[in-house]
Design a protein around this motif. Structure first.
Motif, PDB file in Angstrom:
ATOM      1  N   GLN A 139     -46.306 108.256 -79.937  1.00 31.69           N
ATOM      2  CA  GLN A 139     -45.795 107.134 -80.719  1.00 31.69           C
ATOM      3  C   GLN A 139     -44.764 106.371 -79.902  1.00 31.69           C
ATOM      4  OE1 GLN A 139     -47.140 106.447 -83.820  1.00 31.69           O
ATOM      5  NE2 GLN A 139     -48.505 108.039 -83.056  1.00 31.69           N
ATOM      6  N   PRO A 140     -44.682 105.039 -80.088  1.00 31.77           N
ATOM      7  CA  PRO A 140     -43.694 104.263 -79.333  1.00 31.77           C
ATOM      8  C   PRO A 140     -42.273 104.648 -79.707  1.00 31.77           C
ATOM      9  CG  PRO A 140     -44.862 102.873 -80.921  1.00 31.77           C
ATOM     10  CD  PRO A 140     -45.473 104.238 -80.994  1.00 31.77           C
ATOM     11  N   ASP A 141     -41.372 104.490 -78.727  1.00 29.61           N
ATOM     12  CA  ASP A 141     -39.953 104.719 -78.941  1.00 29.61           C
ATOM     13  C   ASP A 141     -39.431 103.615 -79.860  1.00 29.61           C
ATOM     14  OD1 ASP A 141     -37.189 104.923 -78.823  1.00 29.61           O
ATOM     15  OD2 ASP A 141     -37.116 105.129 -76.656  1.00 29.61           O
ATOM     16  N   ALA A 201     -33.842 100.191 -62.881  1.00 28.83           N
ATOM     17  CA  ALA A 201     -32.884 101.287 -63.052  1.00 28.83           C
ATOM     18  C   ALA A 201     -32.672 101.621 -64.528  1.00 28.83           C
ATOM     19  CB  ALA A 201     -31.558 100.920 -62.395  1.00 28.83           C
ATOM     20  N   GLU A 202     -33.595 101.197 -65.376  1.00 27.38           N
ATOM     21  CA  GLU A 202     -33.430 101.408 -66.815  1.00 27.38           C
ATOM     22  C   GLU A 202     -33.523 102.903 -67.135  1.00 27.38           C
ATOM     23  OE1 GLU A 202     -32.670  98.172 -67.853  1.00 27.38           O
ATOM     24  OE2 GLU A 202     -33.276  98.071 -65.772  1.00 27.38           O
ATOM     25  N   PRO A 203     -32.637 103.404 -67.988  1.00 27.30           N
ATOM     26  CA  PRO A 203     -32.692 104.826 -68.348  1.00 27.30           C
ATOM     27  C   PRO A 203     -33.980 105.133 -69.107  1.00 27.30           C
ATOM     28  CG  PRO A 203     -31.058 103.663 -69.677  1.00 27.30           C
ATOM     29  CD  PRO A 203     -31.566 102.691 -68.670  1.00 27.30           C
ATOM     30  N   ALA A 235     -37.411 100.996 -78.121  1.00 27.48           N
ATOM     31  CA  ALA A 235     -37.984 100.305 -76.970  1.00 27.48           C
ATOM     32  C   ALA A 235     -38.214  98.834 -77.300  1.00 27.48           C
ATOM     33  CB  ALA A 235     -39.304 100.953 -76.576  1.00 27.48           C
ATOM     34  N   ALA A 236     -37.891  97.964 -76.361  1.00 31.18           N
ATOM     35  CA  ALA A 236     -38.093  96.532 -76.544  1.00 31.18           C
ATOM     36  C   ALA A 236     -38.438  95.891 -75.206  1.00 31.18           C
ATOM     37  CB  ALA A 236     -36.830  95.882 -77.113  1.00 31.18           C
TER      38      ALA A 236
END
Length: 133
Positions: free
Chosen positions: A9-11, A40-42, A14-15
């Motif tokens: 399933q999507p987070d 560098a996104e976590p 998340a965007a």
């Protein structure tokens, strides 16, 4: 998170978003060389870099043994040398580099800027070596 009855399933947090303008970064005079931007996104599953080679610079022959890599030419020209012969590169060229493929890269007279994207490498882990005691 994986569902026992279907795909992950999507987070919920998340965007989609624009991270940078690679053409503007690569084309700003005087264009620096080296890595101009990196993802560098976590929590990411990918690594990506915007790299600029100055005129006539080279990346020596190498191979990535574990990961496939996509390379997208943003500005400039160059040549990728492969065992099958040279691949001329120009703005807009999208190159697939399967894991294990051997190549070198030479920038043309105006330099070369490109984006690479590949699966993120797992972090180093502390543990025993396989077959070690």
């Amino acid at each position: 998170m994986a569902s026992p009855t279907g795909p992950p399933q999507p987070d919920a947090g998340a965007a989609a978003r624009v991270l940078c303008d690679v053409r503007a970064l690569a084309g700003d005079p005087p264009a620096p060389s080296g890595v101009l931007w990196k993802l560098a996104e976590p929590g990411r599953q990918l690594d990506a870099n915007l790299v600029r080679l100055p005129a006539d610079a080279r990346v020596d022959t190498h191979a990535e043994p574990d990961l496939d890599v996509l390379l997208l030419v943003v500005t400039g020209t160059g040549v990728m040398d492969t065992p099958d012969g040279p691949l001329p590169l120009a703005e807009g060229a999208l190159v697939w580099l399967p894991h294990g493929s051997v190549r070198s890269l030479a920038a043309g007279p105006e330099g070369l800027a490109y984006v690479t994207v590949h699966r993120r490498r797992p972090g180093m882990r502390i543990g025993r070596r396989p077959g070690g005691g």
